[in-house]
Design an enzyme around this catalytic site. Structure first.
Site, PDB file in Angstrom:
ATOM      1  N   GLY A  43     -29.497   2.804  10.818  1.00 38.96           N
ATOM      2  CA  GLY A  43     -28.575   3.126  11.908  1.00 38.96           C
ATOM      3  C   GLY A  43     -28.482   2.100  13.021  1.00 38.96           C
ATOM      4  O   GLY A  43     -27.420   1.903  13.593  1.00 38.96           O
ATOM      5  N   GLU A  98     -33.619   1.672  18.608  1.00 37.17           N
ATOM      6  CA  GLU A  98     -33.190   2.867  17.871  1.00 37.17           C
ATOM      7  C   GLU A  98     -31.734   3.161  18.215  1.00 37.17           C
ATOM      8  O   GLU A  98     -31.266   2.851  19.309  1.00 37.17           O
ATOM      9  CB  GLU A  98     -34.137   4.025  18.270  1.00 37.17           C
ATOM     10  CG  GLU A  98     -33.859   5.370  17.664  1.00 37.17           C
ATOM     11  CD  GLU A  98     -33.992   5.440  16.144  1.00 37.17           C
ATOM     12  OE1 GLU A  98     -33.249   4.720  15.466  1.00 37.17           O
ATOM     13  OE2 GLU A  98     -34.811   6.240  15.661  1.00 37.17           O
ATOM     14  N   ASP A  99     -31.012   3.741  17.266  1.00 41.31           N
ATOM     15  CA  ASP A  99     -29.603   4.069  17.514  1.00 41.31           C
ATOM     16  C   ASP A  99     -29.467   5.283  18.432  1.00 41.31           C
ATOM     17  O   ASP A  99     -28.667   5.285  19.358  1.00 41.31           O
ATOM     18  CB  ASP A  99     -28.849   4.287  16.191  1.00 41.31           C
ATOM     19  CG  ASP A  99     -29.587   5.201  15.218  1.00 41.31           C
ATOM     20  OD1 ASP A  99     -30.645   5.773  15.583  1.00 41.31           O
ATOM     21  OD2 ASP A  99     -29.115   5.340  14.072  1.00 41.31           O
ATOM     22  N   ASP A 102     -32.913  11.995  19.505  1.00 42.70           N
ATOM     23  CA  ASP A 102     -32.451  13.370  19.409  1.00 42.70           C
ATOM     24  C   ASP A 102     -33.642  14.267  19.776  1.00 42.70           C
ATOM     25  O   ASP A 102     -33.918  14.464  20.954  1.00 42.70           O
ATOM     26  CB  ASP A 102     -31.959  13.542  17.967  1.00 42.70           C
ATOM     27  CG  ASP A 102     -31.227  14.826  17.704  1.00 42.70           C
ATOM     28  OD1 ASP A 102     -30.589  15.339  18.607  1.00 42.70           O
ATOM     29  OD2 ASP A 102     -31.291  15.303  16.555  1.00 42.70           O
ATOM     30  N   PHE A 151     -22.756  15.947  16.954  1.00 42.94           N
ATOM     31  CA  PHE A 151     -23.159  15.025  15.893  1.00 42.94           C
ATOM     32  C   PHE A 151     -22.176  13.868  15.840  1.00 42.94           C
ATOM     33  O   PHE A 151     -20.990  14.059  15.599  1.00 42.94           O
ATOM     34  CB  PHE A 151     -23.250  15.725  14.538  1.00 42.94           C
ATOM     35  CG  PHE A 151     -23.955  14.876  13.530  1.00 42.94           C
ATOM     36  CD1 PHE A 151     -25.345  14.817  13.502  1.00 42.94           C
ATOM     37  CD2 PHE A 151     -23.234  14.080  12.650  1.00 42.94           C
ATOM     38  CE1 PHE A 151     -26.009  13.990  12.610  1.00 42.94           C
ATOM     39  CE2 PHE A 151     -23.891  13.242  11.742  1.00 42.94           C
ATOM     40  CZ  PHE A 151     -25.281  13.206  11.727  1.00 42.94           C
ATOM     41  N   VAL A 152     -22.696  12.671  16.102  1.00 39.25           N
ATOM     42  CA  VAL A 152     -21.823  11.498  16.199  1.00 39.25           C
ATOM     43  C   VAL A 152     -22.059  10.518  15.045  1.00 39.25           C
ATOM     44  O   VAL A 152     -23.154  10.459  14.481  1.00 39.25           O
ATOM     45  CB  VAL A 152     -22.009  10.763  17.548  1.00 39.25           C
ATOM     46  CG1 VAL A 152     -21.550  11.633  18.710  1.00 39.25           C
ATOM     47  CG2 VAL A 152     -23.457  10.314  17.756  1.00 39.25           C
ATOM     48  N   ASP A 158     -24.538   7.213  10.659  1.00 39.40           N
ATOM     49  CA  ASP A 158     -23.908   7.758   9.452  1.00 39.40           C
ATOM     50  C   ASP A 158     -23.913   9.276   9.389  1.00 39.40           C
ATOM     51  O   ASP A 158     -24.620   9.947  10.127  1.00 39.40           O
ATOM     52  CB  ASP A 158     -24.657   7.261   8.217  1.00 39.40           C
ATOM     53  CG  ASP A 158     -25.991   8.000   8.032  1.00 39.40           C
ATOM     54  OD1 ASP A 158     -26.755   8.076   9.017  1.00 39.40           O
ATOM     55  OD2 ASP A 158     -26.252   8.507   6.936  1.00 39.40           O
ATOM     56  N   ARG A 164     -20.659   4.452   8.860  1.00 37.16           N
ATOM     57  CA  ARG A 164     -21.417   3.466   9.657  1.00 37.16           C
ATOM     58  C   ARG A 164     -20.532   2.322  10.134  1.00 37.16           C
ATOM     59  O   ARG A 164     -20.818   1.672  11.129  1.00 37.16           O
ATOM     60  CB  ARG A 164     -22.549   2.846   8.819  1.00 37.16           C
ATOM     61  CG  ARG A 164     -23.664   3.809   8.464  1.00 37.16           C
ATOM     62  CD  ARG A 164     -24.852   3.005   7.937  1.00 37.16           C
ATOM     63  NE  ARG A 164     -25.803   3.810   7.192  1.00 37.16           N
ATOM     64  CZ  ARG A 164     -26.775   4.527   7.741  1.00 37.16           C
ATOM     65  NH1 ARG A 164     -26.909   4.577   9.039  1.00 37.16           N
ATOM     66  NH2 ARG A 164     -27.608   5.215   6.985  1.00 37.16           N
TER      67      ARG A 164
END
Ligand code: 5GP
Ligand code: MG
Length: 179
Positions: A43, A98-99, A102, A151-152, A158, A164
């Site tokens: 990600g 990190e992307d 959460d 949720f993105v 992804d 992606r």
């Protein structure tokens, strides 16, 4: 806009701005240091590629793969390292890229694991932060932007390995995963 995207949360231009600001902070904090960037695959690769080109110090790039997600849109607690970095980070200055954070489980597990290798310093940097869903008390040192509990996908992120490549961060239509 892609047909499965409900709305665009962050445009290409907004992402550029966010990354510019993150790079400025990191350039200020590490101007006289060498930096090991650990990119959490898959990600974070798009984010990392854009961010690192704005950094001024010597950069050593490393990759790590961790899985806490299946094809589901909710986090699980078990974090498996499926690919580890190749170099010794003892006495090095390290930032994990990190992307999205959460629950925080992925980063807190990776942090604990990497701290055992005695880096000179270890900081966390995320493009996106969803604090509403936090389950750990992890502190993230560099946060691109806070987003709502949606949720993105896109810009590296992804759903079941798709989306992606989208150049923006978009909210995935619920109809895609609520079938
Ligand atoms: P955490 O361990 O903090 O719960 O989850 C971190 C990982 O979950 C992220 O690296 C990412 O792979 C995945 N994740 C969490 N929220 C989202 C989201 O909104 N979209 C996507 N595509 N992945 C997410
Ligand atoms: Mg991830």
């Amino acid at each position: 806009m892609h047909k499965d995207i409900e709305s665009i949360l962050l445009s290409e231009y907004q992402l550029e701005d966010i990354i510019e600001k993150l790079a400025e902070e990191i350039n200020n904090d590490y101007y006289d240091k060498e930096l090991v960037l650990i990119v959490i695959l898959n990600g974070s690769m798009v984010f990392a590629a854009d961010l690192m080109r704005k950094l001024n110090m010597p950069i050593y790039l490393e990759f790590m793969k961790a899985s806490s997600y299946g094809t589901d849109t909710t986090s699980s607690k078990v974090v498996n390292v499926t690919m580890d970095i190749k170099t010794d980070i003892k006495d090095k200055h390290v930032i994990i890229l990190e992307d999205i954070v959460d629950s925080g489980n992925t980063l807190s597990n990776l942090k604990a694991m990497l701290l055992k290798r005695e880096p000179a310093s270890l900081k966390l940097c995320t493009l996106l932060d969803k604090p509403d869903r936090r389950e750990t008390d992890i502190e993230v040192d560099y946060v691109g932007t806070i987003i709502p509990d949606e949720f993105v996908v896109g810009y590296g992120l992804d759903y079941a390995q798709n989306y992606r490549h989208l150049p923006y961060v978009g909210i995935l239509s619920r109809s895609v995963y609520e079938k």
